[in-house]
Design a protein around this motif. Sequence first.
Motif, PDB file in Angstrom:
ATOM      1  N   GLY A 275      39.219 -32.897  41.731  1.00  0.00           N
ATOM      2  CA  GLY A 275      39.680 -34.079  41.206  1.00  0.00           C
ATOM      3  C   GLY A 275      40.524 -34.931  42.164  1.00  0.00           C
ATOM      4  O   GLY A 275      40.771 -35.991  42.350  1.00  0.00           O
ATOM      5  N   ASP A 276      41.555 -33.951  42.799  1.00  0.00           N
ATOM      6  CA  ASP A 276      42.444 -34.769  43.710  1.00  0.00           C
ATOM      7  C   ASP A 276      42.226 -34.743  45.191  1.00  0.00           C
ATOM      8  O   ASP A 276      42.916 -34.853  46.111  1.00  0.00           O
ATOM      9  N   SER A 277      40.834 -34.334  45.697  1.00  0.00           N
ATOM     10  CA  SER A 277      40.562 -34.539  46.977  1.00  0.00           C
ATOM     11  C   SER A 277      40.184 -35.887  47.386  1.00  0.00           C
ATOM     12  O   SER A 277      40.174 -36.827  46.442  1.00  0.00           O
TER      13      SER A 277
ATOM     14  N   TRP B 134      36.758 -37.602  45.840  1.00  0.00           N
ATOM     15  CA  TRP B 134      36.799 -38.040  44.392  1.00  0.00           C
ATOM     16  C   TRP B 134      38.136 -38.599  43.598  1.00  0.00           C
ATOM     17  O   TRP B 134      37.938 -39.472  42.906  1.00  0.00           O
ATOM     18  N   SER B 135      39.224 -38.576  44.275  1.00  0.00           N
ATOM     19  CA  SER B 135      40.371 -39.194  43.831  1.00  0.00           C
ATOM     20  C   SER B 135      40.316 -40.703  43.848  1.00  0.00           C
ATOM     21  O   SER B 135      40.855 -41.512  43.341  1.00  0.00           O
TER      22      SER B 135
ATOM     23  N   LYS C   8      37.520 -42.465  43.301  1.00  0.00           N
ATOM     24  CA  LYS C   8      36.444 -42.866  42.213  1.00  0.00           C
ATOM     25  C   LYS C   8      37.313 -43.511  41.164  1.00  0.00           C
ATOM     26  O   LYS C   8      38.425 -43.140  40.899  1.00  0.00           O
TER      27      LYS C   8
ATOM     28  N   ALA D 167      38.388 -44.295  37.436  1.00  0.00           N
ATOM     29  CA  ALA D 167      38.637 -43.292  36.280  1.00  0.00           C
ATOM     30  C   ALA D 167      37.799 -43.006  35.392  1.00  0.00           C
ATOM     31  O   ALA D 167      37.391 -41.777  34.995  1.00  0.00           O
TER      32      ALA D 167
ATOM     33  N   LEU E  74      35.571 -40.386  36.899  1.00  0.00           N
ATOM     34  CA  LEU E  74      35.815 -38.953  36.794  1.00  0.00           C
ATOM     35  C   LEU E  74      35.977 -38.637  35.201  1.00  0.00           C
ATOM     36  O   LEU E  74      35.754 -37.343  35.041  1.00  0.00           O
TER      37      LEU E  74
ATOM     38  N   ARG F 214      39.978 -30.412  32.619  1.00  0.00           N
ATOM     39  CA  ARG F 214      40.442 -31.110  33.786  1.00  0.00           C
ATOM     40  C   ARG F 214      39.590 -30.684  34.767  1.00  0.00           C
ATOM     41  O   ARG F 214      38.828 -29.798  34.986  1.00  0.00           O
TER      42      ARG F 214
ATOM     43  N   THR G 218      41.322 -28.642  41.394  1.00  0.00           N
ATOM     44  CA  THR G 218      42.093 -29.128  42.314  1.00  0.00           C
ATOM     45  C   THR G 218      41.964 -28.643  43.827  1.00  0.00           C
ATOM     46  O   THR G 218      41.237 -27.443  44.072  1.00  0.00           O
TER      47      THR G 218
END
Length: 232
Positions: free
Chosen positions: A174-176, A179-180, A182, A184, A187, A198, A201
């Motif tokens: 998610g925090d890469s 992907w971050s 993208k 909301a 996700l 979730r 990370t």
Amino acid sequence: MDGSVVVVGGTSGLGREVARRYAERGAEVVITGRDASRAEAVAGELGGSVKGLALDLTRPEEIAGNLSPVGPVRYLVLAAIDRDENSVRDYAMDRAERLARLKLVGYTEVVHALVDRMDERSAIVLFGGLAKDRPYPGSVTVSTVNGAVSGLVRALAIELAPIRVNAIHPGIVGDSPYWSAKPAEVLERFISRTPLGRLVTMAEVADGVEFLLENTGVNGEELRLDGGWMLT
């Protein structure tokens, strides 16, 4: 630690996170990227004993020469990726060949170039991906190549024994950087299907890489790190 930590694809994303972790511990780290100036700049940002080298895995004939400055190697992490979107109905052979050359021929040639600088304490981690198990439209090459990484890990573990060889297959991180960026709502579709509640990370993926490198009983294994997403 005797020998350096070499992170191929260490200028960004998950590779950079792994390099940062070992640099902060005082290890000698070598990171590679396609662009020499960027590799050197990122090495400076990471600080410590980090060196940056240019390396293009799609040009395997140049790999050995480009890695010639590297000394003894304790750990090797092959994290370089290429996000190819390709389908059978609209098949781009050049993109498919590039990804196959990068991850299969390129990864293997890096090992070939460095194996004589490794010893029985050394370990290798290859990055695959969960597209091998859960294909999606446009993943025909990605799914195939990441599936082949499984075979490559097993073959290398046998041929290089007692050097340990393992693979990590991250889920959606998610925090890469990828992907971050993208929306909301994109996700959230993945989060809603993840039992963890979730997305995993970058730090957790680096934890997985560290485990595969440093646990001396782990060999020929493939770690799926997805928060349970593949269970749904």
